[in-house]
Design a protein around this motif. Sequence first.
Motif, PDB file in Angstrom:
ATOM      1  N   VAL A  28       0.841  -1.203   0.000  1.00 25.56           N
ATOM      2  CA  VAL A  28       0.000   0.000   0.000  1.00 25.56           C
ATOM      3  C   VAL A  28       0.878   1.255   0.000  1.00 25.56           C
ATOM      4  O   VAL A  28       0.582   2.226  -0.705  1.00 25.56           O
ATOM      5  N   ARG A  29       1.957   1.229   0.759  1.00 24.44           N
ATOM      6  CA  ARG A  29       2.878   2.378   0.760  1.00 24.44           C
ATOM      7  C   ARG A  29       3.462   2.609  -0.634  1.00 24.44           C
ATOM      8  O   ARG A  29       3.602   3.747  -1.082  1.00 24.44           O
ATOM      9  N   GLU A  30       3.801   1.515  -1.309  1.00 30.10           N
ATOM     10  CA  GLU A  30       4.353   1.640  -2.666  1.00 30.10           C
ATOM     11  C   GLU A  30       3.316   2.212  -3.627  1.00 30.10           C
ATOM     12  O   GLU A  30       3.649   3.022  -4.497  1.00 30.10           O
ATOM     13  N   ARG A  31       2.041   1.805  -3.470  1.00 30.14           N
ATOM     14  CA  ARG A  31       0.987   2.360  -4.325  1.00 30.14           C
ATOM     15  C   ARG A  31       0.818   3.855  -4.078  1.00 30.14           C
ATOM     16  O   ARG A  31       0.648   4.630  -5.019  1.00 30.14           O
ATOM     17  N   LEU A  32       0.869   4.263  -2.823  1.00 30.36           N
ATOM     18  CA  LEU A  32       0.753   5.690  -2.498  1.00 30.36           C
ATOM     19  C   LEU A  32       1.893   6.479  -3.120  1.00 30.36           C
ATOM     20  O   LEU A  32       1.688   7.571  -3.662  1.00 30.36           O
ATOM     21  N   GLN A  33       3.097   5.922  -3.040  1.00 24.03           N
ATOM     22  CA  GLN A  33       4.265   6.607  -3.600  1.00 24.03           C
ATOM     23  C   GLN A  33       4.109   6.794  -5.107  1.00 24.03           C
ATOM     24  O   GLN A  33       4.412   7.863  -5.640  1.00 24.03           O
ATOM     25  N   ARG A  34       3.602   5.767  -5.788  1.00 21.81           N
ATOM     26  CA  ARG A  34       3.395   5.849  -7.236  1.00 21.81           C
ATOM     27  C   ARG A  34       2.365   6.913  -7.596  1.00 21.81           C
ATOM     28  O   ARG A  34       2.429   7.513  -8.672  1.00 21.81           O
ATOM     29  N   ARG A  35       1.405   7.110  -6.691  1.00 16.27           N
ATOM     30  CA  ARG A  35       0.370   8.120  -6.937  1.00 16.27           C
ATOM     31  C   ARG A  35       0.824   9.517  -6.526  1.00 16.27           C
ATOM     32  O   ARG A  35       0.068  10.480  -6.645  1.00 16.27           O
ATOM     33  N   GLY A  36       2.050   9.631  -6.006  1.00 17.63           N
ATOM     34  CA  GLY A  36       2.557  10.929  -5.566  1.00 17.63           C
ATOM     35  C   GLY A  36       2.046  11.341  -4.207  1.00 17.63           C
ATOM     36  O   GLY A  36       2.135  12.512  -3.835  1.00 17.63           O
ATOM     37  N   SER A  37       1.511  10.378  -3.439  1.00 18.07           N
ATOM     38  CA  SER A  37       1.023  10.653  -2.088  1.00 18.07           C
ATOM     39  C   SER A  37       2.071  10.225  -1.062  1.00 18.07           C
ATOM     40  O   SER A  37       2.974   9.436  -1.354  1.00 18.07           O
TER      41      SER A  37
END
Length: 203
Positions: A28-37
């Motif tokens: 989930v952290r990696e997904r947030l990072q990809r979204r710029g969050s």
Amino acid sequence: MPPFTVLHVCMGNICRSPMAERLLVLAVRERLQRRGSDPAGADDLLHSHSAGTGGWHAGEEMNPPAARQVAARGGSAEGFAARKLRSDHIDAADLVLTATADQQEYVVALRPDAASRTFVLGEFGRLLAAVDAADLPPAEPTPEAVYERGVALVRAAHAARAGAGPLPTDDLDDPWGRGDQCFSRVADEIEETVHPLAGALLP
């Protein structure tokens, strides 16, 4: 109620379910990072925790080979303590993922009303592929949106199972007492479900 809560269950809560707990958070952290969050916001969006059907290891740290796998993939085993599964853990979970079909049966025997949100980890990974993301609520990196999308995802996965049970290949092997190669394979199999799950919550 947010955050979306995932409970991982195995036998002793020192190998398989702790790896799943921490690797889902990492995904989930990696997904947030990809979204710029901000990846630190993962804790507000998702509560990933775990327990064991047996209490022999209660209070113990993650098994060292399991902790090594989590760390090697960018996660952390810090602060982990094994615990025995209780009914209230199940009651509070939006999704229960077990390492094996036997543990799925154990959970459902404790809480029959949790049957529709309890899956073997590999089974849930298979069923995710049958879910049409277009039918899910909008995806946004907010606690409310992730919760709504997660609950809808679980409902859709349960519908996709259409009364069929898990397959023998859905079970995760118990790596306890075995080498790093076995732990690595099990961690890979866990990621085959938790990465698509994180991607479905936060595309």
